[in-house]
Design a protein around this motif. Structure first.
Motif, PDB file in Angstrom:
ATOM      1  N   TYR A 192      -1.664   9.381  11.896  1.00 37.25           N
ATOM      2  CA  TYR A 192      -2.828   9.587  11.175  1.00 37.25           C
ATOM      3  C   TYR A 192      -3.256   8.378  10.691  1.00 37.25           C
ATOM      4  O   TYR A 192      -2.347   7.659   9.986  1.00 37.25           O
ATOM      5  N   ARG A 194      -6.208   7.337   7.570  1.00 35.63           N
ATOM      6  CA  ARG A 194      -7.392   7.870   6.919  1.00 35.63           C
ATOM      7  C   ARG A 194      -7.833   6.469   5.943  1.00 35.63           C
ATOM      8  O   ARG A 194      -7.317   6.198   4.761  1.00 35.63           O
ATOM      9  N   GLY A 202     -11.534   7.795   9.761  1.00 31.55           N
ATOM     10  CA  GLY A 202     -10.301   8.315  10.002  1.00 31.55           C
ATOM     11  C   GLY A 202      -9.916   8.010  11.577  1.00 31.55           C
ATOM     12  O   GLY A 202     -10.722   7.847  12.502  1.00 31.55           O
ATOM     13  N   VAL A 204      -6.826   9.381  14.895  1.00 31.11           N
ATOM     14  CA  VAL A 204      -5.363  10.218  15.237  1.00 31.11           C
ATOM     15  C   VAL A 204      -5.162   9.325  16.459  1.00 31.11           C
ATOM     16  O   VAL A 204      -5.926   9.286  17.412  1.00 31.11           O
ATOM     17  N   MET A 227     -13.887  14.531  11.153  1.00 37.48           N
ATOM     18  CA  MET A 227     -12.714  14.415  11.755  1.00 37.48           C
ATOM     19  C   MET A 227     -11.483  15.482  11.368  1.00 37.48           C
ATOM     20  O   MET A 227     -11.366  15.678   9.972  1.00 37.48           O
ATOM     21  N   LEU A 229      -7.870  15.901  10.922  1.00 37.08           N
ATOM     22  CA  LEU A 229      -6.837  15.247  11.052  1.00 37.08           C
ATOM     23  C   LEU A 229      -5.831  16.212  10.916  1.00 37.08           C
ATOM     24  O   LEU A 229      -5.011  16.170  10.002  1.00 37.08           O
TER      25      LEU A 229
END
Length: 288
Positions: A192, A194, A202, A204, A227, A229
């Motif tokens: 991840y 951020r 963000g 993934v 998003m 996450l």
């Protein structure tokens, strides 16, 4: 006695040509004076090399300025589309974008950077400053952390609190922080990011390949407020990564252990699993 290599030999010519072309890394055109400063070549030699590269269409001259030419664009496009990883990934990248609506990246590791092999997205794509062939510090990106986490060797991780470059105030700034983050990537099979590469966005990402065999990573990217996450995006990204890995010609046909959460879907083909995950994701989004 070793005979010194003459400066006019083909290898020396290629070295100078490579030096000149490398000077164009980054946006914008360059003047002869700027190229001389960046390469350290004599002005006359640099000028002759530039004019020869213009003749070969590797560079283009606009007045007194030089920029990369169409021949490099053609060759770069051929290199990407002839790559077996890129060919294996394309159907899964398009499926992943259709299933989620987010920007999809395919990237490999080159030194301390990731290099993007593909970028697929809608209107949001223009807001994300990545491009095919572009580079970004690996430790600032989801794709970079996914690859580093599943690589047997992690050259960016050193002892102590060695400083790492930062793109935003949220970027990982020390080797110790990166080591801790990569441990989570190995445990979860997902990375991840951020706001570490671009403020407000963000990501993934999942590694393509088993631990020690990772060849690339695939990711979803978008504005943080849009998003999820968590597992809702992690599942389709993981399945896309597995599908790509299984689709690479000559790849080991072993199901990565990171797919344990997706067992109910393992009886179907990879594209079907991804479409099913997309349907489930759409239902989850509509129900929230």
């Amino acid at each position: 006695m070793t005979t010194p290599v003459a400066a006019s030999t083909p290898s020396a010519v290629l070295d100078r040509a490579s030096l000149v072309l490398d000077a164009f890394e980054g946006p914008g055109r360059l003047t002869l004076a700027q190229i001389v400063r960046r390469t350290g070549l004599p002005r006359s030699s640099a000028h002759r090399m530039l004019e020869r590269l213009v003749h070969l269409r590797w560079l283009r001259r606009q007045g007194h300025d030089y920029e990369l030419g169409m021949r490099l664009v053609e060759l770069g496009s051929l290199a990407v589309h002839q790559d077996r990883l890129h060919r294996a990934a394309m159907p899964y990248l398009h499926d992943l974008h259709r299933a989620t609506g987010h920007v999809v990246h395919l990237a490999i590791l080159d030194g301390a950077d990731v290099v993007y092999l593909e970028k697929i997205g809608g209107r949001t794509a223009a807001a994300i400053p990545t491009r095919v062939g572009g580079r970004y510090p690996a430790h600032c990106t989801g794709v970079g952390k996914a690859i580093l986490g599943f690589s047997a060797e992690r050259p960016l991780v050193t002892s102590g609190a060695a400083a790492l470059s930062r793109k935003t105030r949220h970027s990982i700034s020390t080797s110790a922080q990166l080591s801790s983050d990569l441990a989570k990537v190995r445990a979860d099979g997902i990375a991840y990011e951020r706001g570490e590469a671009l403020a407000g966005f963000g990501c993934v990402a999942a590694p393509i390949g088993n631990f020690g065999e990772v060849v690339a990573a695939v990711s979803l990217c978008g504005p943080l407020q849009h998003m999820q996450l968590d597992h809702r995006l992690a599942a389709p990204v993981r399945m896309a990564a597995v599908g790509i890995w299984n689709n690479i010609e000559g790849a080991v046909r072993v199901q990565p252990t990171m797919q344990r959460e997706c067992r109910p879907l393992l009886g179907t083909s990879p594209p079907t699993r991804l479409r099913d995950a997309g349907k489930a994701l759409t239902q989850n989004l509509h129900s929230t």
